[in-house]
Design an enzyme around this catalytic site. Structure first.
Site, PDB file in Angstrom:
ATOM      1  N   ASN A   1      -2.280  10.492  -1.243  1.00 61.71           N
ATOM      2  CA  ASN A   1      -3.113   9.441  -0.642  1.00 61.71           C
ATOM      3  C   ASN A   1      -3.403   9.804   0.809  1.00 61.71           C
ATOM      4  O   ASN A   1      -2.956  10.849   1.286  1.00 61.71           O
ATOM      5  CB  ASN A   1      -2.426   8.080  -0.780  1.00 61.71           C
ATOM      6  CG  ASN A   1      -1.059   8.090  -0.127  1.00 61.71           C
ATOM      7  OD1 ASN A   1      -0.930   8.283   1.078  1.00 61.71           O
ATOM      8  ND2 ASN A   1      -0.020   7.919  -0.936  1.00 61.71           N
TER       9      ASN A   1
ATOM     10  N   ASP B   1       2.587   5.232  -6.653  1.00 65.12           N
ATOM     11  CA  ASP B   1       3.159   4.354  -7.676  1.00 65.12           C
ATOM     12  C   ASP B   1       3.338   5.076  -9.011  1.00 65.12           C
ATOM     13  O   ASP B   1       4.178   4.702  -9.805  1.00 65.12           O
ATOM     14  CB  ASP B   1       2.251   3.131  -7.876  1.00 65.12           C
ATOM     15  CG  ASP B   1       2.287   2.229  -6.653  1.00 65.12           C
ATOM     16  OD1 ASP B   1       3.371   2.123  -6.040  1.00 65.12           O
ATOM     17  OD2 ASP B   1       1.243   1.655  -6.293  1.00 65.12           O
TER      18      ASP B   1
ATOM     19  N   LYS C   1      -0.949  26.910 -14.172  1.00 67.35           N
ATOM     20  CA  LYS C   1      -2.185  26.246 -13.759  1.00 67.35           C
ATOM     21  C   LYS C   1      -2.947  25.726 -14.986  1.00 67.35           C
ATOM     22  O   LYS C   1      -3.133  26.472 -15.960  1.00 67.35           O
ATOM     23  CB  LYS C   1      -3.046  27.251 -12.984  1.00 67.35           C
ATOM     24  CG  LYS C   1      -4.288  26.633 -12.411  1.00 67.35           C
ATOM     25  CD  LYS C   1      -5.104  27.657 -11.642  1.00 67.35           C
ATOM     26  CE  LYS C   1      -6.446  27.061 -11.289  1.00 67.35           C
ATOM     27  NZ  LYS C   1      -7.422  28.041 -10.887  1.00 67.35           N
TER      28      LYS C   1
ATOM     29  N   PHE D   1       6.054  -2.290   4.300  1.00 68.99           N
ATOM     30  CA  PHE D   1       4.672  -2.279   4.766  1.00 68.99           C
ATOM     31  C   PHE D   1       3.793  -2.523   3.549  1.00 68.99           C
ATOM     32  O   PHE D   1       4.160  -2.124   2.436  1.00 68.99           O
ATOM     33  CB  PHE D   1       4.319  -0.921   5.402  1.00 68.99           C
ATOM     34  CG  PHE D   1       4.660  -0.854   6.859  1.00 68.99           C
ATOM     35  CD1 PHE D   1       5.981  -0.820   7.273  1.00 68.99           C
ATOM     36  CD2 PHE D   1       3.658  -0.829   7.821  1.00 68.99           C
ATOM     37  CE1 PHE D   1       6.301  -0.769   8.619  1.00 68.99           C
ATOM     38  CE2 PHE D   1       3.963  -0.776   9.174  1.00 68.99           C
ATOM     39  CZ  PHE D   1       5.300  -0.744   9.575  1.00 68.99           C
TER      40      PHE D   1
ATOM     41  N   LYS E   1       5.403  -9.820  -2.274  1.00 70.21           N
ATOM     42  CA  LYS E   1       6.247  -8.619  -2.129  1.00 70.21           C
ATOM     43  C   LYS E   1       7.519  -8.911  -1.351  1.00 70.21           C
ATOM     44  O   LYS E   1       8.573  -8.349  -1.656  1.00 70.21           O
ATOM     45  CB  LYS E   1       5.466  -7.495  -1.429  1.00 70.21           C
ATOM     46  CG  LYS E   1       4.508  -6.795  -2.366  1.00 70.21           C
ATOM     47  CD  LYS E   1       3.685  -5.762  -1.639  1.00 70.21           C
ATOM     48  CE  LYS E   1       2.435  -5.477  -2.451  1.00 70.21           C
ATOM     49  NZ  LYS E   1       1.491  -4.626  -1.756  1.00 70.21           N
TER      50      LYS E   1
ATOM     51  N   LYS F   1      10.751  -7.975  -3.481  1.00 64.79           N
ATOM     52  CA  LYS F   1      11.513  -6.806  -3.047  1.00 64.79           C
ATOM     53  C   LYS F   1      12.675  -7.177  -2.114  1.00 64.79           C
ATOM     54  O   LYS F   1      13.323  -6.313  -1.552  1.00 64.79           O
ATOM     55  CB  LYS F   1      10.576  -5.803  -2.361  1.00 64.79           C
ATOM     56  CG  LYS F   1       9.397  -5.368  -3.256  1.00 64.79           C
ATOM     57  CD  LYS F   1       8.629  -4.195  -2.692  1.00 64.79           C
ATOM     58  CE  LYS F   1       7.353  -3.937  -3.493  1.00 64.79           C
ATOM     59  NZ  LYS F   1       6.830  -2.583  -3.331  1.00 64.79           N
TER      60      LYS F   1
HETATM   61  O1  C5P Z   1       4.050  -2.767  -3.808  1.00 63.43           O
HETATM   62  P1  C5P Z   1       3.482  -1.906  -2.756  1.00 63.43           P
HETATM   63  O2  C5P Z   1       3.460  -0.462  -3.122  1.00 63.43           O
HETATM   64  O3  C5P Z   1       2.172  -2.350  -2.202  1.00 63.43           O
HETATM   65  O4  C5P Z   1       4.517  -2.087  -1.517  1.00 63.43           O
HETATM   66  C1  C5P Z   1       4.433  -1.323  -0.381  1.00 63.43           C
HETATM   67  C2  C5P Z   1       5.816  -1.131   0.185  1.00 63.43           C
HETATM   68  O5  C5P Z   1       6.690  -0.669  -0.852  1.00 63.43           O
HETATM   69  C3  C5P Z   1       5.880  -0.087   1.271  1.00 63.43           C
HETATM   70  O6  C5P Z   1       6.867  -0.470   2.199  1.00 63.43           O
HETATM   71  C4  C5P Z   1       6.265   1.177   0.505  1.00 63.43           C
HETATM   72  O7  C5P Z   1       6.959   2.100   1.338  1.00 63.43           O
HETATM   73  C5  C5P Z   1       7.152   0.638  -0.596  1.00 63.43           C
HETATM   74  N1  C5P Z   1       7.090   1.375  -1.853  1.00 63.43           N
HETATM   75  C6  C5P Z   1       8.209   2.032  -2.326  1.00 63.43           C
HETATM   76  N2  C5P Z   1       8.173   2.703  -3.519  1.00 63.43           N
HETATM   77  C7  C5P Z   1       7.062   2.724  -4.270  1.00 63.43           C
HETATM   78  C8  C5P Z   1       5.909   2.079  -3.813  1.00 63.43           C
HETATM   79  C9  C5P Z   1       5.947   1.410  -2.603  1.00 63.43           C
HETATM   80  O8  C5P Z   1       9.224   2.018  -1.648  1.00 63.43           O
HETATM   81  N3  C5P Z   1       7.060   3.389  -5.411  1.00 63.43           N
END
Ligand code: C5P
Length: 398
Positions: free
Chosen positions: A209, A278, A288, A322, A336, A340
């Site tokens: 990203n 994600d 390859k 974040f 969130k 979380k």
């Molecule tokens: O749910 P979302 O991805 O939008 O949440 C963002 C937050 O979750 C950020 O703090 C990011 O570092 C963390 N995150 C994580 N592991 C993932 C995806 C996001 O720790 N697989």
């Protein structure tokens, strides 16, 4: 405020030398002792007499001037300095310092001094962006020189871009911070994640990203300056780790998870600013992938949500997430925080001007467990980093 502090102010030859007059006057108002050293070209822009009148000290320009007092001047200034500030610093002076050239009073003094060095560059945009200049700045940063970034705008030469000397009040603030550091995070360990993750498809391709890591690196830098022990777990970025920070480099979300789980044990504050993928390719091809078919379907599987995992085991640790959204920012961010188990979340909308990945600024909302929302206006990522750390500390002390 700066009574008893000795500041050596080096002024090199650019039109911004006039702003160093205001800086001198500001530092004098704070009761600092200011000794100004000018390069010969600086003295073409502003007279030494101006600085002498403002600093109430003799101004040094020439190494071979008869000494006013019987001391070897550059050594005595170098020794008595608590900080050596160069404002404005031209590409020439930066180049000399990065390459060990000491051919005038200013560069000789800097080289002979063990004091803190603060450099405020000012030059034409093309010069500033020149890879040689950037390399020299990088070299000096790695040696512990602190930089005050130049601003963007219309330059004296008419060009528009980066290269304007930072405003005198910004340089003054940086001097105050360096001479009177706030060490309110001393004794605390801060774990920061930053940057993107990359998820490999084959030996050649990956999914990633736009994250540059700037926000997380700013948090790590500010936390270290404020006295914390900092572990920075970073996905691939071009950024240099701030001084005094332990950096752990990772590539994928799985690697990041492993590093985070290892280092979270010692942390008091965990700030997860990384943009973690994600999903990852379900299989990584060892060869390859060839373009044989008309269509190619890649199966993705879910990565662990590291922050969610941390939320389950956080204990007394302060946990900060974040969130970057393109819609329903508040509702998503609030959800969130609960899901979380965060103390608070720093949420920004990718489409807001001044927010987002690559820039040096951000515009955010900070949302806590109770759902209260603090609107933080447009500001530099380094300033936002301090606000996030202030809030983290207040949760710690609760
Ligand atoms: O749910 P979302 O991805 O939008 O949440 C963002 C937050 O979750 C950020 O703090 C990011 O570092 C963390 N995150 C994580 N592991 C993932 C995806 C996001 O720790 N697989």
């Amino acid at each position: 405020m700066l009574k008893g502090k000795n500041i050596v102010l080096g002024v090199s030859g650019g039109i911004a030398a006039y702003k160093a007059c205001e800086l001198t006057s500001r530092l004098k108002k704070l009761n600092a002792n200011v000794d100004v050293i000018m390069t010969k070209s600086a003295a073409e822009f502003v007279t030494p007499l101006t600085f002498q009148s403002l600093s109430l000290n003799q101004v040094v320009t020439d190494m071979f001037d008869k000494p006013k007092y019987w001391e070897i001047e550059h050594i005595s200034l170098a020794k008595k300095a608590d900080i050596v500030v160069i404002a404005p610093a031209t590409a020439n002076v930066i180049g000399k310092l990065a390459n060990g050239i000491a051919d005038d009073m200013l560069t000789t003094t800097v080289m002979a001094s063990k004091a803190i060095k603060l450099i405020a560059p000012a030059m034409n945009t093309n010069m500033y962006e020149n890879p040689v200049v950037q390399k020299n700045i990088e070299t000096l940063k790695q040696l512990g020189y602190v930089f005050v970034e130049p601003g963007e705008g219309r330059l004296a030469c008419g060009d528009i871009g980066k290269g304007k000397l930072a405003e005198p009040e910004v340089i003054e603030l940086a001097i105050k911070e360096l001479l009177l550091p706030v060490r309110d995070l001393e004794g605390k360990t801060v774990l920061v994640t930053a940057g993107p993750t990359v998820e490999h498809l084959d030996p050649v391709r990956f999914i990633t990203n736009h994250s540059t890591g700037k926000m997380g690196f700013a948090v790590a830098e500010r936390a270290a300056r404020r006295g914390a022990k900092v572990v920075l777990i970073a996905g691939p970025t071009n950024l240099t780790a701030p001084q005094g920070v332990e950096r752990v480099d990772v590539q994928s979300a799985l690697e990041m998870k492993e590093a985070v789980m290892l280092h979270m044990k010692e942390a008091d504050i965990i700030i997860k600013s990384a943009a973690v993928a994600d999903y990852r390719p379900a299989e990584i091809s060892s060869e390859k992938i060839k373009k044989s078919e008309e269509e190619l379907t890649i199966k993705l599987e879910k990565n662990p949500d590291i922050l969610f995992e941390l939320g389950k085991v956080k204990g007394d640790r302060v946990l900060i997430g974040f969130a970057m959204e393109t819609q329903n920012l508040i509702e998503n961010a609030k959800a969130k925080v609960q899901k979380k188990n965060l103390d608070f979340i720093v949420a920004n909308d990718l489409r807001t001007e001044g927010a987002g990945f690559a820039g040096d600024t951000n515009v955010v909302k900070i949302i806590d467990r109770q759902g209260s929302i603090e609107e933080v206006p447009l500001m530099k990522k380094s300033e936002l980093a301090d606000i996030v750390l202030d809030r983290a500390l207040s949760v710690c002390n609760r």
